[in-house]
Design an enzyme around this catalytic site. Structure first.
Site, PDB file in Angstrom:
ATOM      1  N   GLU A 149      29.078  78.036  66.887  1.00  0.00           N
ATOM      2  CA  GLU A 149      30.199  77.807  67.792  1.00  0.00           C
ATOM      3  C   GLU A 149      31.029  76.648  67.246  1.00  0.00           C
ATOM      4  O   GLU A 149      30.446  75.647  66.843  1.00  0.00           O
ATOM      5  CB  GLU A 149      29.719  77.446  69.204  1.00  0.00           C
ATOM      6  CG  GLU A 149      30.884  77.396  70.184  1.00  0.00           C
ATOM      7  CD  GLU A 149      30.470  77.107  71.630  1.00  0.00           C
ATOM      8  OE1 GLU A 149      29.268  77.017  71.908  1.00  0.00           O
ATOM      9  OE2 GLU A 149      31.373  76.961  72.439  1.00  0.00           O
ATOM     10  N   GLY A 178      25.253  67.849  70.840  1.00  0.00           N
ATOM     11  CA  GLY A 178      23.981  67.676  71.538  1.00  0.00           C
ATOM     12  C   GLY A 178      23.048  68.855  71.350  1.00  0.00           C
ATOM     13  O   GLY A 178      21.882  68.690  70.996  1.00  0.00           O
ATOM     14  N   ALA A 179      23.557  70.062  71.593  1.00  0.00           N
ATOM     15  CA  ALA A 179      22.704  71.236  71.515  1.00  0.00           C
ATOM     16  C   ALA A 179      23.572  72.480  71.558  1.00  0.00           C
ATOM     17  O   ALA A 179      24.772  72.400  71.797  1.00  0.00           O
ATOM     18  CB  ALA A 179      21.721  71.265  72.682  1.00  0.00           C
ATOM     19  N   MET A 180      22.926  73.640  71.359  1.00  0.00           N
ATOM     20  CA  MET A 180      23.682  74.890  71.298  1.00  0.00           C
ATOM     21  C   MET A 180      22.897  76.026  71.931  1.00  0.00           C
ATOM     22  O   MET A 180      21.705  76.207  71.661  1.00  0.00           O
ATOM     23  CB  MET A 180      24.001  75.193  69.825  1.00  0.00           C
ATOM     24  CG  MET A 180      24.759  76.485  69.619  1.00  0.00           C
ATOM     25  SD  MET A 180      26.397  76.438  70.423  1.00  0.00           S
ATOM     26  CE  MET A 180      26.591  78.171  70.826  1.00  0.00           C
ATOM     27  N   ASN A 221      22.586  79.289  71.689  1.00  0.00           N
ATOM     28  CA  ASN A 221      22.398  80.589  71.046  1.00  0.00           C
ATOM     29  C   ASN A 221      21.446  81.471  71.848  1.00  0.00           C
ATOM     30  O   ASN A 221      20.431  80.998  72.343  1.00  0.00           O
ATOM     31  CB  ASN A 221      21.806  80.401  69.645  1.00  0.00           C
ATOM     32  CG  ASN A 221      22.447  79.266  68.911  1.00  0.00           C
ATOM     33  OD1 ASN A 221      23.634  79.296  68.660  1.00  0.00           O
ATOM     34  ND2 ASN A 221      21.683  78.220  68.625  1.00  0.00           N
ATOM     35  N   HIS A 243      21.387  72.557  80.883  1.00  0.00           N
ATOM     36  CA  HIS A 243      22.736  73.024  80.540  1.00  0.00           C
ATOM     37  C   HIS A 243      22.675  74.220  79.577  1.00  0.00           C
ATOM     38  O   HIS A 243      23.287  75.258  79.823  1.00  0.00           O
ATOM     39  CB  HIS A 243      23.517  71.865  79.917  1.00  0.00           C
ATOM     40  CG  HIS A 243      24.911  72.211  79.492  1.00  0.00           C
ATOM     41  ND1 HIS A 243      26.011  71.891  80.247  1.00  0.00           N
ATOM     42  CD2 HIS A 243      25.382  72.846  78.397  1.00  0.00           C
ATOM     43  CE1 HIS A 243      27.103  72.318  79.633  1.00  0.00           C
ATOM     44  NE2 HIS A 243      26.749  72.900  78.499  1.00  0.00           N
ATOM     45  N   GLU A 244      21.930  74.063  78.512  1.00  0.00           N
ATOM     46  CA  GLU A 244      21.869  75.147  77.517  1.00  0.00           C
ATOM     47  C   GLU A 244      21.201  76.376  78.119  1.00  0.00           C
ATOM     48  O   GLU A 244      21.619  77.502  77.880  1.00  0.00           O
ATOM     49  CB  GLU A 244      21.129  74.703  76.253  1.00  0.00           C
ATOM     50  CG  GLU A 244      21.677  73.440  75.581  1.00  0.00           C
ATOM     51  CD  GLU A 244      23.181  73.437  75.352  1.00  0.00           C
ATOM     52  OE1 GLU A 244      23.781  74.512  75.195  1.00  0.00           O
ATOM     53  OE2 GLU A 244      23.769  72.327  75.363  1.00  0.00           O
ATOM     54  N   GLU A 255      32.094  76.136  79.868  1.00  0.00           N
ATOM     55  CA  GLU A 255      31.649  74.735  79.818  1.00  0.00           C
ATOM     56  C   GLU A 255      31.833  74.013  81.152  1.00  0.00           C
ATOM     57  O   GLU A 255      30.935  73.305  81.608  1.00  0.00           O
ATOM     58  CB  GLU A 255      32.328  73.985  78.679  1.00  0.00           C
ATOM     59  CG  GLU A 255      31.967  74.507  77.284  1.00  0.00           C
ATOM     60  CD  GLU A 255      30.467  74.564  77.005  1.00  0.00           C
ATOM     61  OE1 GLU A 255      29.685  73.951  77.755  1.00  0.00           O
ATOM     62  OE2 GLU A 255      30.077  75.246  76.026  1.00  0.00           O
TER      63      GLU A 255
END
Ligand code: B3K
Ligand code: ZN
Length: 872
Positions: free
Chosen positions: A123, A263-265, A267, A299-300, A322
């Site tokens: 992303e 921070g993170a993703m 997927n 969140h992820e 988001e």
């Protein structure tokens, strides 16, 4: 670089029903083969348009074939970073072979190496750095991924979905095949390979399906994932209970990597995390980080529905996923801990950083209308203000209708790529509430100012509030329309008792007023005396509120309001008023002096045992340097620092014994727990200690050093170290060294050390930071380390804002150095310089000169966009 506009959106000319990828993994050169099952998109209309695939300058094309016919060079061309194929059938399989170099990928987009592993970040537009593709979120495809690698070095090979096959090649390499049944855009693709340790767990869903949960890290970190695993299970349960959302695949994996831009993703089925947002242990992790880990894991995970099952049509709609997901994680954290504390923290952050963005050269609507580089729009506006928009919808609809709206949204759009308008339409259709005017929040940039005046009519017992709204001009948007602003209001009598009043025939203690014109009057009836209004309760809209509160009103709200958020807000306003006076005295070169009201207010606070210690700690923290800078125009950094230090010193001296008592009262015995109650006690204890030390007490000094040496957790140890460093104690160097020696084997702790060391207020701050960049613990390739050192340095007024401009010059050098290596990180480092127009004149010209120096370089799109817009 070219500008991309929302108004130019067209549906894709081609679709990719199935994507089959094969990775022959190797550090130096990885070969990627893709087989794309493509067809012309009926929605595009009859067309003979060529097929244009996105790629990157770092992708080398080896060969391309259509339905197994190898295309000769005259049948395709590569123009800039696009692969263009002119003659295509209506339906075909496109095979593409490309070569990439993971080891040389310093941008950390696409496939790259992080310590001993391979990982990906796709992303927003990272997938094109892996292979040629229709790299846009409205092209959703079913992915099958084959990974071939040397098993000895990469025993763990992961991708999205389920592992469906495992075998060996003739050369003895291992082959693993993953299949993800849910169609997804390429930005949700992920691949990981490495020698990783795993922690396993199971979650049973509400419909009684067992989901396998796995967290992978390098082996030395696997003892630090228990907290994240528990947080994951809490998130999964919460999303079932609160939104009726159950997890869909049979397996959910998280991997921690050290080198990560964000921070993170999220997927699909394979979240990838910056290790700083996943790993936690009492000895190495502070309370703040524990809460952050929990929030990011949630969140992820929540993105699986708000983002993955229902995704964005185009990147202008980024806030669709988001803003909504931030709102979801904020509410989750509030439910896990304290509602009011969480709200205060989120609002402080918004008012400090998002308001500053909204007032600067990069101001943009929550749904931007154009961009040069989408990576620059992962902003506080899209995330935090976007979450405020969703929260306002929640306020306007009420909890029940909001849930009906979210159910309809997920139901109606499951498997689709949609827009912010679709989200609002679902909310509107399910609730019957008209959100037509409300939608302007998505398209209009800038922070509205709401000015409130009031009058009381004794004869009729009527109280009237007049509200005006006005949004300042922002780049490209000179005039603004009135917004639909929900203003939650309550009233208190002069004794501080909450009173109910009638508005439009409804009697209640709390009313949501709908401000939707530029000026409007609201009438409260049935009162016997003039009330004190508690305005914008819970921060019901992201606006700047102006009402002429007297100190007496603020003290009354602070002690008596039934809305916890507004009690904090009143305290903050009192402190801001005091600090504004002090800042002006400092700018004028006068002797600083304060009024004793705030001292009395704080004394009452320290002696009120009914209060939540976390709230007391938040108030004692005083408005930050950054928030005071947001309020100021122009900004005099040294004056702000001086004013804060003076106020803190005065409070410390006047209330020394209170601070000592509070410090002792809130010490907790026993084992460390990252639970709300304990966190609250620690935060109050540590801030009390900082004041007590500030008072100059010898005893406090001894307690401080003892806490540093004997703490059984990082929160207390690091708090002690920070106090030593911030109060410029003689021991600062000694304790910083001791801390480094103690923790040099723990990179995440070392990052905190780097940040604190770089933020020191001292004449030699710039030399210190240069030294840190030469330190063995530093690594320019690692975004966490860059952020620690340069982020820390940005907080040092004596270093960064040095009057000769050498601090700015140094930062500009680092931006130029990182510009091509890692454009995303370089671009983020520009933020402090973009505020140049608001700085005091002597500093403003120095900042501007650095921006101009950067602009003269050959810039990445990322840095170019920020710098050119700042100078416009
Ligand atoms: N969606 C990712 C952000 C990726 C940004 C890449 N430039 C993390 C998140 O918001 O959950
Ligand atoms: Zn997100």
């Amino acid at each position: 670089p070219s500008v991309i506009y929302l108004k130019d959106y067209k549906v894709p000319p081609f679709l990719i029903d199935k994507t089959e990828l094969t990775f022959d993994l190797d550090e130096a050169t990885t070969i990627v083969t893709s087989r794309l099952h493509m067809r012309r998109n009926p929605a595009f209309g009859k067309s003979t348009a060529p097929l244009v695939l996105d790629g990157g300058e770092d992708v080398k094309l080896i060969g391309v074939a259509m339905d197994d016919y190898a295309l000769p060079p005259e049948e395709y061309r590569i123009s800039e970073d696009k692969l263009i194929i002119t003659a295509t059938a209506d339906e075909f399989i496109l095979t593409c072979e490309t070569l990439i170099e993971p080891q040389n990928n310093t941008r950390l987009e696409g496939l790259y190496r992080s310590s001993s592993m391979f990982c990906t970040q796709c992303e927003a537009e990272g997938f094109r750095h892996i292979t040629y593709y229709l790299d846009r979120p409205d092209v959703m495809s079913v992915f099958t991924t084959t990974i071939i690698a040397d098993e000895a070095r990469y025993p763990v090979m992961l991708s999205n979905g389920n592992e469906v096959e495992r075998g060996k090649t003739d050369e003895g390499k291992t082959v693993v095949v993953w299949h993800d049944p849910f169609p997804k855009p390429a930005y949700l693709f992920a691949l990981v390979a490495g020698d990783l340790a795993v922690k396993n767990d199971v979650f049973t869903t509400q419909s009684k399906r067992d989901i396998k949960l796995q967290i992978f890290t390098e082996s030395h970190n696997i003892d630090k994932v228990d907290y994240a695993m528990e947080a994951l299970k809490r998130s999964m349960r919460w999303d079932e209970e609160t939104y009726g959302r159950e997890y869909d695949l049979d397996i959910f994996m998280i991997v921690a990597v050290d080198d990560f831009n964000m921070g993170a993703m999220e997927n699909k089925g394979l979240n990838i995390f910056n290790s700083s947002c996943l790993l936690a242990s009492p000895e190495t992790t502070t309370d703040d980080t524990y809460l952050r880990v929990e929030a990011i894991v949630a969140h992820e995970y929540f993105h699986n529905w708000s983002g993955n099952r229902v995704t964005c049509r185009d990147w202008f709609q980024l806030s669709l996923k988001e803003g909504f997901t931030v709102f979801r994680d904020q509410t989750f954290s509030a439910d896990m801990h304290s509602d009011t504390v969480k709200r205060v923290e989120d609002v402080s952050f918004l008012k400090t950083a998002q308001f500053a963005e909204d007032a600067g050269p990069m101001a943009h609507p929550v749904r931007p209308a154009s961009f040069i580089e989408i990576s620059n729009f992962y902003t506080l506006t899209v995330y935090e203000k976007g979450a405020e928009i969703v929260r306002m919808i929640h306020t306007l609809l009420g909890a029940e209708k909001f849930r009906a709206g979210s159910d309809l949204y997920f139901d109606r759009h499951d498997g689709q790529a949609v827009t912010c308008d679709d989200f609002v339409a679902a909310m509107q259709d399910a609730s019957g509430v008209d959100l037509t005017q409300f939608k302007r929040w998505y398209s209009q940039a800038g922070t509205p100012i709401v000015t409130v005046t009031d009058r009381f009519d004794e004869a009729t017992g009527t109280y009237r509030l007049t509200m005006k709204q006005d949004t300042p001009a922002t780049p490209g948007q000179p005039t603004k329309l009135p917004l639909h602003i929900p203003v939650r209001v309550g009233l208190l009598d002069q004794q501080g008792t909450v009173i109910s009043a009638e508005v439009n025939g409804v009697r209640a203690e709390d009313h949501v007023l709908h401000l939707n014109a530029s000026e409007q009057e609201f009438e409260f009836s049935g009162l016997t005396s003039k009330p004190v209004p508690s305005l914008l309760r819970g921060f019901s809209a992201p606006v700047k509120l102006r009402y002429d509160y007297s100190s007496k009103d603020l003290l009354l709200l602070l002690s008596s309001d039934s809305d916890g958020f507004n009690r904090w807000s009143a305290a903050q306003q009192l402190a801001v008023n005091e600090l504004t006076t002090l800042i002006n005295q400092a700018i004028e070169g006068q002797t600083l002096s304060i009024d004793s009201q705030l001292v009395h207010g704080f004394k009452a606070l320290l002696n009120d045992e009914t209060l939540d210690p976390a709230m007391v700690a938040l108030i004692l923290a005083l408005p930050s340097q950054a928030y005071l800078s947001e309020l100021a125009n122009p900004i005099y950094p040294a004056a702000i620092k001086q004013a804060r230090q003076y106020l803190k010193g005065q409070l410390a001296n006047a209330l020394e014994t209170d601070f000592e008592r509070v410090y002792r009262q809130h010490k907790i015995q026993g084992e460390y727990q990252p639970a709300a109650e304990d966190i609250a006690h620690r935060s109050l204890k540590n801030i009390a200690l900082s004041y007590w030390v500030e008072s100059g007490s010898e005893l406090a000094q001894q307690e401080l050093v003892a806490q540093f040496k004997t703490a059984n957790n990082m929160t207390d140890q690091f708090a002690a170290l920070s106090i030593v460093v911030n109060t410029q104690q003689k021991q600062a160097d000694v304790l910083l060294n001791a801390f480094y020696e103690q923790w040099k084997a723990e990179p995440l702790v070392v990052n905190k050390w780097l940040m604190l060391s770089a933020s020191q207020e001292q004449e030699t701050a710039l030399e210190t930071v240069k030294g840190l960049m030469e330190h063995p613990a530093f690594d320019l390739k690692n975004p966490n380390k860059v952020r620690s050192v340069l982020g820390g340095f940005g907080q040092s007024i004596s270093g960064f804002h040095k009057m000769d401009g050498s601090g700015y010059h140094f930062l500009a050098d680092q931006i130029i150095l990182l510009n091509k290596r890692n454009p995303q990180i370089a671009s983020r480092l520009c933020t402090p310089l973009t505020r140049w127009k608001k700085m005091q004149p002597e500093l403003s010209i120095k900042m501007k000169a650095e921006l101009e120096r950067i602009l003269a370089e050959d810039l990445s799109k990322d840095v170019y966009e920020v710098i050119s817009k700042s100078l416009a």
